[in-house]
Design a protein around this motif. Sequence first.
Motif, PDB file in Angstrom:
ATOM      1  N   GLN A  18       0.963  -1.159   0.025  1.00  0.00           N
ATOM      2  CA  GLN A  18      -0.027   0.067  -0.082  1.00  0.00           C
ATOM      3  C   GLN A  18       0.907   1.269  -0.230  1.00  0.00           C
ATOM      4  N   ALA A  19       1.953   1.440   0.834  1.00  0.00           N
ATOM      5  CA  ALA A  19       2.859   2.346   0.946  1.00  0.00           C
ATOM      6  C   ALA A  19       3.530   2.687  -0.344  1.00  0.00           C
ATOM      7  N   LEU A  20       4.161   1.537  -0.862  1.00  0.00           N
ATOM      8  CA  LEU A  20       5.053   1.698  -2.189  1.00  0.00           C
ATOM      9  C   LEU A  20       4.048   2.177  -3.441  1.00  0.00           C
ATOM     10  N   GLU A  21       2.849   1.693  -3.297  1.00  0.00           N
ATOM     11  CA  GLU A  21       1.982   2.200  -4.486  1.00  0.00           C
ATOM     12  C   GLU A  21       1.487   3.360  -4.438  1.00  0.00           C
ATOM     13  N   GLY A  22       1.144   4.064  -3.067  1.00  0.00           N
ATOM     14  CA  GLY A  22       1.030   5.258  -2.881  1.00  0.00           C
ATOM     15  C   GLY A  22       2.053   6.242  -3.171  1.00  0.00           C
ATOM     16  N   ALA A  23       3.405   5.837  -3.294  1.00  0.00           N
ATOM     17  CA  ALA A  23       4.560   6.537  -3.385  1.00  0.00           C
ATOM     18  C   ALA A  23       4.917   6.440  -5.052  1.00  0.00           C
ATOM     19  N   GLY A  24       3.944   5.763  -5.870  1.00  0.00           N
ATOM     20  CA  GLY A  24       4.136   5.508  -7.087  1.00  0.00           C
ATOM     21  C   GLY A  24       4.954   4.482  -7.854  1.00  0.00           C
ATOM     22  N   TRP A  25       5.220   3.436  -6.825  1.00  0.00           N
ATOM     23  CA  TRP A  25       5.654   2.033  -7.251  1.00  0.00           C
ATOM     24  C   TRP A  25       4.796   1.287  -7.674  1.00  0.00           C
ATOM     25  N   SER A  26       4.880   0.179  -8.707  1.00  0.00           N
ATOM     26  CA  SER A  26       4.086  -0.758  -8.909  1.00  0.00           C
ATOM     27  C   SER A  26       4.458  -2.091  -7.949  1.00  0.00           C
ATOM     28  N   ALA A  27       4.078  -2.448  -7.082  1.00  0.00           N
ATOM     29  CA  ALA A  27       4.461  -3.481  -6.266  1.00  0.00           C
ATOM     30  C   ALA A  27       3.637  -4.778  -6.580  1.00  0.00           C
ATOM     31  N   ASP A  28       4.521  -6.062  -6.797  1.00  0.00           N
ATOM     32  CA  ASP A  28       3.981  -7.500  -6.678  1.00  0.00           C
ATOM     33  C   ASP A  28       4.700  -8.112  -5.300  1.00  0.00           C
ATOM     34  N   TRP A  29       3.901  -8.789  -4.590  1.00  0.00           N
ATOM     35  CA  TRP A  29       3.783  -9.301  -3.216  1.00  0.00           C
ATOM     36  C   TRP A  29       3.942 -11.058  -3.356  1.00  0.00           C
ATOM     37  N   VAL A  30       4.988 -11.559  -2.917  1.00  0.00           N
ATOM     38  CA  VAL A  30       5.105 -12.940  -2.545  1.00  0.00           C
ATOM     39  C   VAL A  30       5.346 -13.064  -1.261  1.00  0.00           C
ATOM     40  N   ARG A  31       5.115 -14.507  -0.857  1.00  0.00           N
ATOM     41  CA  ARG A  31       5.169 -14.892   0.427  1.00  0.00           C
ATOM     42  C   ARG A  31       6.041 -16.094   1.075  1.00  0.00           C
ATOM     43  N   THR A  32       6.517 -16.688  -0.002  1.00  0.00           N
ATOM     44  CA  THR A  32       7.453 -17.794   0.048  1.00  0.00           C
ATOM     45  C   THR A  32       8.842 -17.781  -0.669  1.00  0.00           C
ATOM     46  N   GLY A  33       9.734 -18.319  -0.160  1.00  0.00           N
ATOM     47  CA  GLY A  33      10.972 -18.204  -1.139  1.00  0.00           C
ATOM     48  C   GLY A  33      10.956 -18.865  -2.371  1.00  0.00           C
ATOM     49  N   PRO A  34      10.314 -20.094  -2.698  1.00  0.00           N
ATOM     50  CA  PRO A  34      10.000 -20.507  -4.142  1.00  0.00           C
ATOM     51  C   PRO A  34       9.373 -19.466  -4.816  1.00  0.00           C
ATOM     52  N   LEU A  35       8.180 -18.888  -4.449  1.00  0.00           N
ATOM     53  CA  LEU A  35       7.571 -17.840  -5.171  1.00  0.00           C
ATOM     54  C   LEU A  35       8.440 -16.622  -5.385  1.00  0.00           C
ATOM     55  N   ALA A  36       9.187 -16.258  -4.591  1.00  0.00           N
ATOM     56  CA  ALA A  36      10.270 -15.237  -4.898  1.00  0.00           C
ATOM     57  C   ALA A  36      11.129 -15.648  -5.967  1.00  0.00           C
ATOM     58  N   GLN A  37      11.761 -16.778  -5.939  1.00  0.00           N
ATOM     59  CA  GLN A  37      12.579 -17.165  -6.942  1.00  0.00           C
ATOM     60  C   GLN A  37      12.004 -17.097  -8.376  1.00  0.00           C
ATOM     61  N   SER A  38      10.640 -17.568  -8.295  1.00  0.00           N
ATOM     62  CA  SER A  38      10.167 -17.755  -9.732  1.00  0.00           C
ATOM     63  C   SER A  38       9.910 -16.125 -10.164  1.00  0.00           C
ATOM     64  N   ALA A  39       9.326 -15.393  -9.258  1.00  0.00           N
ATOM     65  CA  ALA A  39       9.129 -13.953  -9.669  1.00  0.00           C
ATOM     66  C   ALA A  39      10.434 -13.276 -10.461  1.00  0.00           C
ATOM     67  N   LEU A  63      18.585 -15.321  -2.489  1.00  0.00           N
ATOM     68  CA  LEU A  63      19.479 -14.285  -2.976  1.00  0.00           C
ATOM     69  C   LEU A  63      20.666 -14.814  -3.686  1.00  0.00           C
ATOM     70  N   ARG A  64      21.068 -16.131  -2.931  1.00  0.00           N
ATOM     71  CA  ARG A  64      22.457 -16.816  -3.395  1.00  0.00           C
ATOM     72  C   ARG A  64      22.103 -17.361  -4.875  1.00  0.00           C
ATOM     73  N   CYS A  65      20.570 -17.876  -4.970  1.00  0.00           N
ATOM     74  CA  CYS A  65      20.541 -18.667  -6.324  1.00  0.00           C
ATOM     75  C   CYS A  65      20.364 -17.469  -7.387  1.00  0.00           C
ATOM     76  N   ALA A  66      19.718 -16.114  -6.885  1.00  0.00           N
ATOM     77  CA  ALA A  66      19.644 -15.079  -7.874  1.00  0.00           C
ATOM     78  C   ALA A  66      20.977 -14.397  -8.478  1.00  0.00           C
ATOM     79  N   ARG A  67      21.720 -14.416  -7.638  1.00  0.00           N
ATOM     80  CA  ARG A  67      23.125 -14.106  -8.036  1.00  0.00           C
ATOM     81  C   ARG A  67      23.833 -14.900  -8.854  1.00  0.00           C
ATOM     82  N   GLN A  68      23.836 -16.251  -8.335  1.00  0.00           N
ATOM     83  CA  GLN A  68      24.702 -17.418  -9.054  1.00  0.00           C
ATOM     84  C   GLN A  68      24.104 -17.512 -10.512  1.00  0.00           C
ATOM     85  N   ARG A  69      22.885 -17.041 -10.876  1.00  0.00           N
ATOM     86  CA  ARG A  69      22.555 -17.180 -12.129  1.00  0.00           C
ATOM     87  C   ARG A  69      22.672 -15.810 -12.942  1.00  0.00           C
TER      88      ARG A  69
END
Length: 219
Positions: A18-39, A63-69
């Motif tokens: 809510q705060a990010l969208e109010g500041a002009g950002w478009s925000a996607d929200w995930v709640r688990t590690g695998p969903l974060a990896q996929s996004a 974070l480790r997997c993202a930087r490794q790829r």
Amino acid sequence: MRVLVAEDDEMIGASLVQALEGAGWSADWVRTGPLAQSALADGGYTCVLLDLGLPAQDGTEVLRCARQRGDTTPVIVLTARDRLDDRVLGLDLGADDYLRKPFELRELLARMRAVVRRRDGSAHSLIGSGALQLDLSTREVFVNGRREALTAREFALLHALLERPGAILSREQLENRIYGWGEEVTSNAIDVLIHGMRRKLGAEVIRNVRGLGWRVLAA
């Protein structure tokens, strides 16, 4: 601009979006590690806000997997963990910044702007060169010395183009940078946005490459 929020706490996650969208950002929200990896693998994010204590897969592993790829998307770690070893590990794995909960939104937004500036290779808030410059802190553009205010989506579009001056960005690439999940995007949304920006900034600022997309010229 589009940000990924990886946070499992419902109250914190909803408040952040809510705060990010109010500041002009478009925000996607995930709640688990695998969903974060996929996004993250899908791409299109200007910045990532990453909680370390994600279920199913810890934030450090995300974070480790993202930087490794080879994913270089700026990452700000948001966590209640305050041990020095945790901070050092996150930074060594490739985090760009570290912010302890609870935090003030103004500080978070300032840190987000800072990591984006560093990613763009700039020590100050202006990116671009010559006749076209974009101020990341005020969301204003300077065209031949003339200052113009931008809407959130105009800002996101111009920022995407100025990150790679001279490169052609397709309709899909621009949509991915501007719109979040669940937002309805009409087939001509980018055309309408660019038409309005040309009227505001000048017809030559954003060039169309027929059948491929749009670009701004390199200085």
